[in-house]
Design a protein around this motif. Structure first.
Motif, PDB file in Angstrom:
ATOM      1  N   PHE A 571       1.699   5.105  -5.842  1.00  0.00           N
ATOM      2  CA  PHE A 571       0.294   4.925  -6.203  1.00  0.00           C
ATOM      3  C   PHE A 571      -0.517   5.050  -4.924  1.00  0.00           C
ATOM      4  N   PRO A 572      -0.952   6.261  -4.599  1.00  0.00           N
ATOM      5  CA  PRO A 572      -1.521   6.489  -3.264  1.00  0.00           C
ATOM      6  C   PRO A 572      -2.938   5.958  -3.093  1.00  0.00           C
ATOM      7  N   TRP A 573      -3.530   5.352  -4.107  1.00  0.00           N
ATOM      8  CA  TRP A 573      -4.927   4.925  -3.984  1.00  0.00           C
ATOM      9  C   TRP A 573      -5.049   3.459  -3.578  1.00  0.00           C
ATOM     10  N   GLN A 574      -3.988   2.909  -3.028  1.00  0.00           N
ATOM     11  CA  GLN A 574      -4.053   1.494  -2.639  1.00  0.00           C
ATOM     12  C   GLN A 574      -5.029   1.300  -1.491  1.00  0.00           C
ATOM     13  N   THR A 575      -5.763   0.202  -1.551  1.00  0.00           N
ATOM     14  CA  THR A 575      -6.648  -0.146  -0.443  1.00  0.00           C
ATOM     15  C   THR A 575      -6.214  -1.490   0.132  1.00  0.00           C
TER      16      THR A 575
END
Lengths: 668, 318
Positions: A571-575
């Motif tokens: 899940f590359p949209w982690q902040t």
């Protein structure tokens, strides 16, 4: 006055502190003079006081009478082992905090730097003189000076309404406590009219009046120390104060209350009753559990440390209570062990809590954030503060080989003595107490992992944190001194309890004799067969295994290393905001200890357009004790207020009615 | 401190380092048999360690030095722990340096470092694992301490060697307090070593992981050290159980010849303990994480009751 060289030296050094404070007033807005000259000078004085106290520890008690104060009421001062030990703690911790303050205080603190310097040094001098006072009059004057100086320090940023409120609450409870202490001295002088401690020592109070004095002292000093249920000021006042002041209040000022309590309970009262010990033990344990459980759910870093101070004070009082119990049953060796544990914790708490508080100060200055939810990843941008704080955290979590573990170890050892008590009921109760202490220690570890992990580890939760600056050289010096204290207390406990021997000899008539046969690297309370702890060997064992593993892995295999992005679970949209939060970390504790909290939850439903989750954790004591009390006082005041009509005729009528009533009563 | 003492101390640490992966392999073997599966070889854990040591360590881009230090600290703690627990001999030079309470502190130190390292990278799983590990830890630690206190009250000492010497001197039989403490210790050991029913060492189902989530970011030699340390921890717990509840066959300072027979005896006991662990794991199902406080709370209460029973029944001369 050559008969009392150390006492005169300490008095002179306290006077130097006052002089430094006055000099600060002279250089009111000359910031560099205050920060670079006066605060380091104060730190040097603190070191000298610690050195003098060290030499006075084994000496005979010294006394002087100074003709200051009211005419016919001179100040009595006295320096014995107990006072010397607490002065040592005061000097040691204050030296580090003063050095840190030299780098910490900025013009923007809300109060002129010179004025802050005056308040700070008056506070220090008053704490030192509290420990030297030898009559109730001098004690109360110094006690009140200490309370007032710290009150002004707490509200130094007085333009914020919340801080003013915290200061007011602090002042109120400090005075309720002072009232208790004053009444306690009134009982102790036993109608002789002589308020010197020397007179109180020779009075033989009946058990009833002794108990009254004891309870008053417990309430009075307990309010200052933050024992449940008089703890509510502590989590408000400590976060409000500037960080070095929080460090002094938590590290040293709470200990003056411990000092005063020990002075009254062991020195001024002729004998101890067993139920006093049970009461102090119960209050101490309640404070410890309450403190640590609340600390675990806080999301403000200074408030978390304040609650953790309540926990530590609770542990200290638990040790004192156990010592009282043993002393009442005439078991001096066991009493000495429990008292040594409590006093050792006094010293180690002074160092590690000061260290943690000034570390939060450095974080606060670098980021201007106190909320854990907006910090994170600071170890990479503030390595000095980060590693210093790690040491403080490990000591605070009670982990070997640092200072916090030694006192915990001694405390648990003293619980294993209790099956020898002649009271069968207590024998059954006390193992449960040991279980509570173990739980508190484990929870402290949980809390400290949360504290450190959320502030210093992980990713920055805010963009601006990447620009945070590390501590400057004065601040580093202060932290290094306190770190050295934590490490020394952890690695050399045998030498540490040597320092405590004169104090326990004085109070309970026994000390922990070193029975290890000259092996000074081993802490042996009774005998090697029974229990021993050697932190140096312990440390060497872990370090040797560490080093060997490091070397052998490189020799037999390789030391290759690659850097890559962390695993993102696809899940590359982690902040950074998706990291676990302080609230999340506190959630298991909130769930397990739910009855202890007064919680208000706001849960979203599935149909909310803008789902919102909020949870507010409150203190039962506030709602069940303080608010009803406040309402009671208010309604009583209003009822009395109805008498106030504001017309002169009515007041004359009151006077007339009173006169008639008095006449009837007199002529009857 | 004698030459023999040094020899037995060295032997004990070397035996622990060498045998710990074997114990793990044996448990896996028993589990596979009990579940009608074909087992990997008994030496599989060694192969895994060798493979991991050979691989490159891949570090997260933002990992701090703490992350790289932690595996060595954890490994050091566990090695020392195995050196303290008297498994082969009670004549140990390291033993006075740390008693039962310090041993619990040692486990806590390793746990705190593991949790901090897991939070260091700042991924969701790392901090989730850290939180759960600390939750299990703060519930299990007091229970473990109470188990030790029960034994300490019996032998009037917290020194592990004295405890073992006293306990091995009494005749074989069941003491009620020790029986309760044994149950508590088994429960604590299951939780602390991340075994079923608290955690599943074989799972990679993300929502149920505790230990695996904790070490998710580690690779290469760091992971090898952590896995080895985990094996050492299981070994240490097994040895604690043996030392407290089946201490017979340990060599004493007075009878050094027993050191020769102590090692085979220990291996036999460990094999039995490993089989028991596999049996327990096969018979129980993993519980939800929120049931863990109940499970460990029960262990804590059992241990406290064990202590009370000891005080009530053993009110004889101290």
């Amino acid at each position: 006055m050559s008969a009392a060289p150390q006492l005169v030296a300490v008095l002179a050094l306290a006077a130097v502190w006052l002089a430094i404070g006055v000099a600060g007033l002279a250089a009111l807005h000359r910031f560099h003079v205050v920060a670079r000259i006066l605060f380091p000078a104060g730190g040097a004085v603190a070191l000298l006081i610690a050195a003098v106290a060290l030499t006075a520890l084994w000496g005979t008690p010294q006394a002087v009478v100074l003709p200051i104060g009211l005419p016919g009421l001179p100040f009595h001062f006295r320096l014995d082992g107990l006072a010397a030990f607490f002065l040592l703690v005061l000097g040691g911790a204050a030296a580090g905090v003063s050095l840190f303050s030299a780098g910490y205080f900025r013009q923007s603190e809300g109060t002129a730097p010179g004025l802050l310097c005056l308040q700070y040094h008056v506070f220090l001098a008053a704490m030192a003189l509290v420990m030297l006072a030898d009559d109730a009059y001098a004690f109360m004057v110094m006690w009140e000076t200490m309370a007032l100086a710290s009150f002004f320090l707490v509200i130094s940023n007085h333009r914020i309404a919340e801080i003013r409120r915290a200061g007011y609450l602090y002042l109120l409870i400090a005075h309720i406590g002072a009232l208790g202490i004053l009444l306690c001295f009134g009982v102790l002088q036993a109608n002789t009219g002589d308020y010197s401690f020397a007179n109180m020592r020779v009075q033989h109070l009946s058990p009833f009046w002794a108990s009254v004095a004891f309870l008053l002292a417990l309430a009075g000093f307990g309010a200052k120390a933050g024992l449940v249920p008089l703890h509510v000021w502590l989590p408000e006042a400590h976060p409000a104060a500037p960080s070095p002041v929080s460090a002094l209040m938590s590290g040293v000022m709470l200990k003056t209350a411990v000092y005063g309590f020990l002075r009254v309970a062991y020195d001024l009262l002729p004998a101890q009753l067993w139920w006093w010990g049970v009461l102090v033990l119960a209050l101490g344990l309640a404070s410890a559990v309450f403190g640590v459980v609340f600390a675990a759910v806080q999301s403000d870093m200074k408030r978390l440390l304040a609650w953790s101070s309540i926990e530590n004070i609770g542990l200290i009082f638990a040790g004192i209570g156990l010592a009282l119990l043993f002393a009442a049953y005439k078991m001096p060796a066991a009493a000495a062990l429990a008292l040594t544990a409590a006093l050792y914790h006094v010293a180690s708490h002074a160092f590690f809590k000061s260290l943690l508080f000034i570390a939060t100060g450095a974080v606060l200055h670098a980021t201007s954030e106190r909320s854990l939810g907006r910090l994170g990843g600071l170890l990479r941008v503030m390595p000095w503060v980060g590693w210093a704080c790690l040491l403080g955290v490990l000591a605070s979590a009670g982990l070997p080989p640092l200072g916090g573990f030694v006192s915990e170890w001694l405390l648990l050892q003293s619980f294993l003595f209790t099956p020898g008590l002649p009271n069968a009921f207590l024998n059954m109760l006390v193992p449960a107490v040991a279980a509570v202490i173990a739980l508190v220690a484990a929870l402290a570890g949980y809390t400290m992992v949360k504290f450190y992990g959320v502030i210093f580890l992980g990713q920055h939760r805010e963009e601006k944190l990447a620009a945070a600056r590390d501590a400057d050289s004065w601040e580093r010096l202060g932290m290094a001194w306190l770190m050295a204290g934590c490490v020394a207390l952890g690695l050399f406990p045998a030498q540490g309890i040597e320092l405590l021997a004169p104090v326990t000899e004085l109070l309970v008539g026994a000390s922990l004799a070193q029975s290890s046969g000259g092996a000074s690297w081993l802490l042996v309370p009774v005998s090697v067969e029974r229990a021993s702890y050697g932190p140096l060997f312990f440390f060497a064992g872990v370090a040797a295994s560490f080093g060997l593993a490091y070397m052998l892995v490189r020799r037999l295999y390789h030391g290759r290393l690659r850097r890559a992005a962390p695993w993102d679970c696809g899940f590359p949209w982690q902040t950074a905001r998706m990291q676990d939060t302080a609230e999340g970390f506190g959630q298991p504790v909130r769930q397990i200890f739910e009855p202890l909290f007064r919680m208000r939850r706001e849960l979203p439903t599935a149909f909310d357009a803008r789902p919102r989750y909020a949870v507010e954790v409150g203190d039962h004591f506030w709602h069940w004790l303080y608010l009803p009390l406040a309402r009671l006082v208010e309604s009583a005041a209003r009822a009395i207020g109805t008498l106030q009509r504001g017309r002169i005729a009515i007041y004359l009528l009151y006077s007339f009615a009173t006169l008639i009533a008095v006449l009837i009563w007199v002529t009857r | 401190m004698s030459v023999l003492g040094l020899a037995s101390q060295t032997l004990e640490i070397v035996a622990a380092l060498a045998l710990a992966p074997l114990l793990l392999g044996w448990v896996g073997q028993c589990r596979a048999w009990l579940q009608n599966r074909t087992a990997p070889g008994l030496l599989q854990p060694y192969r895994v360690l060798h493979k991991l040591f050979n691989k490159d360590s891949v570090l997260a881009a933002n990992a701090s030095p703490l992350f790289r230090t932690a595996p060595y600290v954890i490994f050091g703690c566990m090695t020392l722990a195995c050196g303290i627990v008297p498994t082969l001999s009670t004549d140990l030079p390291l033993s006075p340096a740390a008693d039962a309470i310090a041993l619990v502190g040692l486990f806590a130190l390793a746990r705190v470092f593991a949790a901090l390292a897991a939070m260091d990278v700042g991924t969701a799983f790392g901090s989730l694992g850290a939180r759960r590990e600390m939750l299990v830890g703060f519930l299990a630690e007091p229970a473990l301490l109470m188990v030790f206190f029960t034994a300490a009250l019996i032998s009037d000492s917290t020194s592990l060697t004295t405890i073992v010497r006293t306990l091995s001197a009494r005749e074989i039989g069941i003491q009620p307090s020790l029986a309760l403490a044994a149950v508590a210790l088994v429960m604590v050991a299951l939780a602390e070593n991340a075994r079923v029913p608290v955690d599943n060492p074989a799972t990679h189902l993300e929502l149920t992981m505790v230990h695996e989530a904790l070490v998710l970011e580690y690779s290469g030699r760091h992971l090898a050290l952590i896995e080895w340390a985990a094996a050492l921890k299981l070994f240490a717990y097994a040895c604690i159980g043996i030392a407290l509840f089946a201490p017979w066959g340990v060599a004493h300072a007075q009878a050094p010849a027993a050191l020769l027979t102590a090692l085979p005896v220990l291996i036999a006991k460990l094999a039995a303990a490993g089989f028991l662990l596999a049996l327990l794991e096969t018979l129980s199902a993993k519980m939800r994480i929120f049931r863990v406080p109940e499970f460990l709370g029960m262990a804590f209460m059992l241990a406290v009751i064990a202590m009370l029973v000891r005080i009530l029944l053993g009110a004889g001369p101290r």
